[in-house]
Design an enzyme around this catalytic site. Structure first.
Site, short mmCIF file in Angstrom:
data_model
loop_
_atom_site.label_atom_id
_atom_site.label_comp_id
_atom_site.label_asym_id
_atom_site.label_seq_id
_atom_site.Cartn_x
_atom_site.Cartn_y
_atom_site.Cartn_z
N PRO A 1 -62.67 -6.27 2.05
CA PRO A 1 -63.37 -5.06 1.60
C PRO A 1 -62.43 -3.86 1.53
CG PRO A 1 -64.62 -6.20 3.31
CD PRO A 1 -63.27 -6.86 3.25
N ASP B 1 -57.46 -2.06 -17.25
CA ASP B 1 -58.26 -0.99 -17.84
C ASP B 1 -59.58 -0.88 -17.07
OD1 ASP B 1 -59.00 1.03 -19.51
OD2 ASP B 1 -59.59 -0.27 -21.17
#
Length: 572
Positions: free
Chosen positions: A311, A363
């Site tokens: 995480p 992107d």
């Protein structure tokens, strides 16, 4: 009260001004390429990215001053009128996305329903064939065809060695003919695709049952002139050229749907969202992505869940297993080592969006008020979002609405990939990880956090960086050697025996910081020893400070015509 027709016309006029400016900047690409104006390339890329949002803000502010425009129901009639006014537009699909952006800005991305916005396309753009050069490879000497192809580029007066390139292109054409049982046709798009220091003539060779890409890659070396650097004839090569980790092409496309239709032949596995993004139509790419997302939800049943991996301290990340993206939500509170604000995180992502990503940075697309069906979120994910990002979510009885999120292509986190990889696969990935860092550095980008978990591996085996909360310009860093201790006991202290300023970076620490795995560390030290030397980083910094623009080749050296001297920073 302003008539819907008048309001629709105002929005359409704003779009036309926006797209005219977009094309105007794009059409100057050829001259920038001929002049080797690489600084101009960077400036133009940033300017073009900023046009759209500026125009949307202008028209939205103008419409807000007309009180009736804040009535949602009026927009039913505005949309109907706009749809009629754009029916013959060659870029109708882009115009509809501009309308959506304006409507979303007016109502804070709420009430996005089919009666008010183009959730689905209002209709197809007018049918228009892609602008193509056609070459029938029969009845004419291949050398003549090769000369015609290069002459069609418009650069023939600036060519370095025209005869040599014609000869090599002729040899390649002859070799390609062996792949076809009959006589194929060669089609090449008339508009040239520009990006960074390259220009690309995009085409395909095809016969009745076979089709292969045919991409001629041009470069312009200062003091030498234009030359063919490579020709790409395999789909995987072209897929990397049009990949999601690269900057957007500049290509003159008054009717973009015709060019996208042609690109589908070359890249049938890429979505329209990816293809529109590649040619710089980013907002319509988002529209196409959202439509694809809605369609996928209708035809799938799996649940959104927390993404595999360690995480993050800044983002909560989740995914839908049957969908090839990840969704990233900024946490309300960051881990103790992350001394930054939400706005600073957003600024980092904007920095990457506007920078040359050199094939090494994924992107991202950001969305506001993105809707998820509540029943499709796993219990663990819903609990995670409620705990880590409660200010970003709104819940209804059947929806979870996230106020702001980022979407990226899903990859295998590098640390997880290495856990499952063979020794040879692990070595290859780590070597490419080193190249990824070096190529970003050459583009004046320092990732900040070099942990393996912040990089992913694509299906082509390329290592891509995707966690931008600590990214910064390389020239803003202060690379230092660790000072020698004054006496042995200093090395045993919990705190460093030397001063450390905010932007100080000590490359000697990278090896132990990045991985504790001995073999992995040895691979990095064997193939990329200079990554751990402050002097190497300073040398790369000095190039950026002098305004040097490195060459990045989006294809392997094996595809190249000549033995051009490659940069020492090239991974190919």
């Amino acid at each position: 009260m302003a008539l819907p027709d008048e309001l629709a016309a105002q929005i359409l006029e704003s779009f036309n001004l926006c797209y005219d400016r977009f094309l105007s900047i794009t059409r100057e690409s050829g001259q920038r390429f001929v002049n080797a104006d690489w600084l101009g390339v960077q400036v133009a890329s940033r300017e073009r990215l900023q046009i759209y949002d500026g125009r949307v803000a202008q028209i939205s502010n103008k419409l807000r001053k007309q009180k009736d425009c804040l009535e949602v129901e009026l927009w039913r009639a505005i949309k109907q009128s706009y749809q009629q006014q754009t029916v013959n537009s060659p870029c109708r699909e882009l115009a509809e996305s501009f309308y959506n952006s304006t409507y979303g800005k007016m109502f804070h991305h709420q009430f996005l329903t089919p009666p008010h916005a183009f959730v689905w396309a209002g209709g197809p753009p007018p049918e228009k064939d892609a602008p193509l050069h056609h070459y029938r490879l029969v009845g004419v000497p291949l050398g003549t065809i090769a000369e015609q192809i290069l002459s069609s580029s418009g650069f023939i007066d600036n060519w370095h060695d025209k005869a040599a390139d014609i000869e090599q292109l002729t040899v390649l054409l002859r070799k390609q003919l062996e792949r076809f049982p009959g006589i194929p046709t060669l089609e090449i798009l008339k508009p040239i695709f520009y990006r960074n220091k390259g220009a690309y003539m995009v085409g395909r060779l095809f016969s009745e049952h076979i089709s292969h890409p045919f991409i001629i890659c041009l470069i312009n070396r200062e003091g030498e002139g234009v030359m063919v650097d490579a020709v790409l004839t395999e789909r995987d090569q072209v897929s990397i050229l049009f990949g999601f980790a690269r900057s957007y092409f500049m290509v003159d496309i008054p009717a973009p749907s015709s060019v996208v239709a042609f690109l589908r032949h070359l890249l049938p596995h890429k979505s329209d969202a990816e293809l529109y993004s590649a040619i710089g139509c980013l907002k319509h790419s988002k529209t196409q992505f959202y439509r694809h997302y809605l369609h996928h939800l209708e035809h799938s049943s799996d649940q959104f869940d927390i993404a595999p991996g360690i995480p993050g301290l800044v983002m909560s990340v989740f995914t839908l297993p049957s969908f090839d993206v990840v969704f990233k939500v900024i946490r309300d509170k960051f881990g103790p080592s992350k001394g930054m604000s939400r706005q600073q995180v957003k600024a980092k992502y904007r920095l990457v969006k506007q920078h040359d990503r050199v094939g090494r940075m994924a992107d991202t697309q950001d969305f506001a008020n993105f809707r998820f069906p509540k029943r499709r979120l796993s219990d663990a994910l819903l609990a995670e979002l409620r705990q880590t990002a409660p200010s970003s979510i709104t819940e209804t009885h059947d929806l979870v609405i996230i106020k702001h999120l980022y979407i990226e292509r899903r990859m295998v986190p590098l640390n997880l990939y290495l856990d499952q990889a063979s020794e040879s696969q692990a070595s290859a990935a780590l070597i490419d990880y080193g190249w990824a860092i070096k190529e970003m550095a050459a583009a004046n980008i320092f990732p900040g956090d070099l942990l393996l978990k912040n990089f992913g591996v694509t299906r082509h085996g390329r290592v891509i960086f995707y966690d931008y909360d600590e990214v910064c310009y390389l020239i803003d860093c202060n690379f230092r050697r660790i000072p020698e201790p004054l006496y042995p006991e200093q090395e045993m202290q919990a705190e460093p025996w030397y001063s450390v300023a905010e932007n100080d970076i000590f490359p000697e620490e990278f090896a132990t910081f990045v991985t504790t795995h001995l073999k992995h560390r040895q691979v990095l030290q064997q193939y990329h020893p200079n990554l751990f030397e402050a002097d190497w980083w300073k040398q790369v910094q000095s190039k950026s400070l002098r305004g040097h623009f490195e060459e990045f080749y989006p294809y392997p050296e094996s595809c190249c015509f000549k033995n051009h001297k490659k940069s020492e920073l090239s991974s190919e």
